[in-house]
Structure formats: structure tokens, C-alpha cells
Design an enzyme around this catalytic site. Sequence first.
Site, PDB file in Angstrom:
ATOM      1  CE  LYS A 143      -2.541  -2.748  -0.477  1.00  0.00           C
ATOM      2  NZ  LYS A 143      -3.054  -2.818  -1.823  1.00  0.00           N
ATOM      3  NE  ARG A 154       0.173   6.497  -0.155  1.00  0.00           N
ATOM      4  CZ  ARG A 154      -1.039   6.086  -0.474  1.00  0.00           C
ATOM      5  NH1 ARG A 154      -1.327   4.785  -0.438  1.00  0.00           N
ATOM      6  NH2 ARG A 154      -1.967   6.948  -0.844  1.00  0.00           N
ATOM      7  CB  THR A 199      -0.415  -1.080  -8.250  1.00  0.00           C
ATOM      8  OG1 THR A 199      -0.792  -1.821  -7.092  1.00  0.00           O
ATOM      9  CG2 THR A 199      -1.150  -1.619  -9.460  1.00  0.00           C
ATOM     10  CG  HIS A 259       5.268  -6.193  -0.085  1.00  0.00           C
ATOM     11  ND1 HIS A 259       5.253  -5.007  -0.780  1.00  0.00           N
ATOM     12  CD2 HIS A 259       4.067  -6.777  -0.354  1.00  0.00           C
ATOM     13  CE1 HIS A 259       4.103  -4.890  -1.429  1.00  0.00           C
ATOM     14  NE2 HIS A 259       3.377  -5.954  -1.199  1.00  0.00           N
ATOM     15  CE1 TYR A 288       0.880   6.326  -4.390  1.00  0.00           C
ATOM     16  CE2 TYR A 288       0.330   8.376  -3.264  1.00  0.00           C
ATOM     17  CZ  TYR A 288      -0.037   7.321  -4.071  1.00  0.00           C
ATOM     18  OH  TYR A 288      -1.329   7.247  -4.556  1.00  0.00           O
ATOM     19  N   GLY A 320      -5.958   6.899  -4.376  1.00  0.00           N
ATOM     20  CA  GLY A 320      -4.751   7.330  -5.082  1.00  0.00           C
ATOM     21  C   GLY A 320      -4.408   8.795  -4.869  1.00  0.00           C
TER      22      GLY A 320
HETATM   23  P1  A3P Z   1      -4.995   4.449  -1.510  1.00  0.00           P
HETATM   24  O1  A3P Z   1      -5.553   3.273  -0.781  1.00  0.00           O
HETATM   25  O2  A3P Z   1      -4.504   5.523  -0.593  1.00  0.00           O
HETATM   26  O3  A3P Z   1      -5.898   4.979  -2.565  1.00  0.00           O
HETATM   27  P2  A3P Z   1      -0.072  -0.780  -3.560  1.00  0.00           P
HETATM   28  O4  A3P Z   1      -0.023  -0.695  -5.036  1.00  0.00           O
HETATM   29  O5  A3P Z   1       1.287  -0.758  -2.905  1.00  0.00           O
HETATM   30  O6  A3P Z   1      -0.928  -1.883  -3.109  1.00  0.00           O
HETATM   31  O7  A3P Z   1      -0.701   0.582  -3.044  1.00  0.00           O
HETATM   32  C1  A3P Z   1      -2.039   0.874  -3.273  1.00  0.00           C
HETATM   33  C2  A3P Z   1      -2.194   2.356  -3.098  1.00  0.00           C
HETATM   34  O8  A3P Z   1      -1.662   3.032  -4.233  1.00  0.00           O
HETATM   35  C3  A3P Z   1      -3.664   2.738  -3.045  1.00  0.00           C
HETATM   36  O9  A3P Z   1      -3.691   3.956  -2.279  1.00  0.00           O
HETATM   37  C4  A3P Z   1      -3.960   2.975  -4.512  1.00  0.00           C
HETATM   38  O10 A3P Z   1      -5.115   3.738  -4.734  1.00  0.00           O
HETATM   39  C5  A3P Z   1      -2.696   3.686  -4.950  1.00  0.00           C
HETATM   40  N1  A3P Z   1      -2.428   3.560  -6.384  1.00  0.00           N
HETATM   41  C6  A3P Z   1      -2.600   2.456  -7.163  1.00  0.00           C
HETATM   42  N2  A3P Z   1      -2.245   2.720  -8.422  1.00  0.00           N
HETATM   43  C7  A3P Z   1      -1.856   4.021  -8.454  1.00  0.00           C
HETATM   44  C8  A3P Z   1      -1.391   4.883  -9.493  1.00  0.00           C
HETATM   45  N3  A3P Z   1      -1.273   4.459 -10.751  1.00  0.00           N
HETATM   46  N4  A3P Z   1      -1.069   6.140  -9.159  1.00  0.00           N
HETATM   47  C9  A3P Z   1      -1.185   6.582  -7.894  1.00  0.00           C
HETATM   48  N5  A3P Z   1      -1.615   5.818  -6.870  1.00  0.00           N
HETATM   49  C10 A3P Z   1      -1.948   4.545  -7.146  1.00  0.00           C
END
Ligand code: A3P
Length: 305
Positions: free
Chosen positions: A48, A135, A52, A113, A202, A273
Site C-alpha cells: 500500500k 509512502r 502497483t 515487500h 509516493y 490514489g
Molecule cells: P490508496 O488506498 O490511498 O488509494 P499498492 O499498489 O502498494 O498496493 O498501493 C495501493 C495504493 O496506491 C492505493 O492507495 C492505490 O489507490 C494507490 N495507487 C494504485 N495505483 C496508483 C497509481 N497508478 N497512481 C497513484 N496511486 C496509485
Amino acid sequence: ASKGLSNSQFYRHDQGWYCSLVPIVGAMVADACFTARPSDIIVVTLPKSGTTWIKSLLYATVHRREHPVDAADHPFNSTGPHECIKFFEYQLYTRNKVPDLGKLPDPRLFATHLPFVSLPSTIPASGCKIVYVCRDPKDHLISQCDFVNKFRAMNQLEPVSVEAAAEMFCSGLSPFGPYWDHVLGYWRAHLARPQKVLFFRYEEMQRDPAAHGRRLAEFVGQPFDAGEEEEGVVDAIVRLCSFENMRGLEVTKKGKTDLVIGTVENSSFFRRGVVGDWKNHLSPDTARRIDAIIAAKFKGFGLSI
Ligand code: A3P
């Protein structure tokens, strides 16, 4: 254990996600079986924290010649970023599988991770490259709490409250170890070998994604040339990997990713996001408490939130 725990076993406990052995088992198997090449590139994050997103940017950048970003058959139109760059501990070394990674073309892209000290030992020894994204701990916490609760709901379990999640966070209870140890591990590795360990945040990626896209390409030895700059390739990659675009893809709306902890809807990787959503969920006191813990832990390392 290397067969993986079932969803319900994994989330049955009150602290579910937080006390899982799954990553530890995956790490041990990967350490025993994985041999890094100097040309490998490893994405590392805490869950998180933008995994991604950085996977998408890295994959689209490294493969931009065989997969032009605007091509109708770009892999992202049929395959999620987590299938394009797989986790050691959730996808590769699971269920008694030892994958044959020897034939993959260079550069091989992987993700994890795991904390720096738990990486398969050949990763630091090989001199391969690591891309780390950190982040804000409060946004990481809120995003993680939401993700865990999606899983718990699938297993008919009560949600973990934000307060309980914050308590666990502050006591360092987290599947990949305390937040501060994770971040500092990679920060120190970055300071020691900046040409091998890239350290992104982030929040800064959100402020200037194109600058980060260029730094990423340079870091992996594939800088954008003048022709690509003129054609706007950097902006095209940033657009392709943006939250809005990725969230709207069919593969996100309908696809699933099979992780050893269970099968997750690809849409669960996209929530809001944004930067600072913690303000909508954490009390000012809890936010101050987290900030104070992190400030104390980071003191003297030249790093702040
Ligand atoms: P939020 O839950 O704050 O919206 P991970 O990819 O490490 O699992 O993290 C997920 C977090 O990154 C989520 O944050 C998600 O919405 C955000 N996220 C996923 N894809 C993204 C992108 N292309 N750009 C910015 N944030 C992104």
C-alpha cells in the site's frame, strides 16, 4: 507451510494480516532458491505504498520498444501489473513451486515487500538494481487497513478498526516488520550505493511523475533519447500508468490476481490514489503520535516524512 495458508486460516485471527507467516516462508524459500543476476531489477515497497504504480512505470519503461505505450495489444490491456512483475513471496516461491526463472530475458523484473535484511542474499551480493518506494506512514496505514478489511469481509470477518490498526502500526506489528525499519533499511542502502538503490517517495511521484519517470529510466540504464522526448514518450508512459487510466482498464475492473494469501480483485489495488487521505480517517492525536514515533526513529538518518 510452503503450500501456503488458506484465506480463512490467514485472516481468521484478530490480527490476521499482521501476524502471518506467509511472507517469512516465501522469503526463506526465495533465499534458498533464487540466484540474482547483476542485470535484475527488483521493485521493493511496503504494501500500500505505490507498488502497483511503480511496477507499471517500470514495466512500461523497460519494455517500451517491444510494447509501444499506445499499442492496442499493450500487455496492460490484458494483464495487470502484478502479473507483469511478480512478488517472490506471494507469487513465485509459493505452494512448493520453485519456478524456472533462468530463461527469462534480461533485465528480469521482480518485486518484493521484504525488508532489506531479509532479501535473498544474492540480491545485494549480485549488485543488481533495487527500486524502492516509500509512502507517508499515515496514508500507508489507512490504505492497508482498507485493503485488509476487504479481505476480512470476503471471509465474513469483522473489520479491523482504524484505531486498532494504528495501535498495531505504532507497536511495529506488521507483516514485513516495523515501517521504520523497512524504510530505513532501504534508505541506508540507497545512501551507501545510490547507483544500485533508487529511493522514491509516493508523494514526490504524485507531484512530478514525468521527472520520476525520467529518473527511473536513467537508473535502469534506458534513458529516453531526444527522439523519444520529442515524441512525448515520457508523458505517454505517465498517462498510461496513471491512477485514472489504470483503474479504468478492463483488466482492472474484471481481472483478479492470484496471491498466496488468496485471490484478489485487481480493482482492490486502486482506492483513492491521493496524498493525505489519512486526514479523513485518523484523529489528530493519533496522527501526532505516529509522526512523533517516525521522527524519533528517523532522527540522525537525514530522512523525514
Ligand atoms: P490508496 O488506498 O490511498 O488509494 P499498492 O499498489 O502498494 O498496493 O498501493 C495501493 C495504493 O496506491 C492505493 O492507495 C492505490 O489507490 C494507490 N495507487 C494504485 N495505483 C496508483 C497509481 N497508478 N497512481 C497513484 N496511486 C496509485
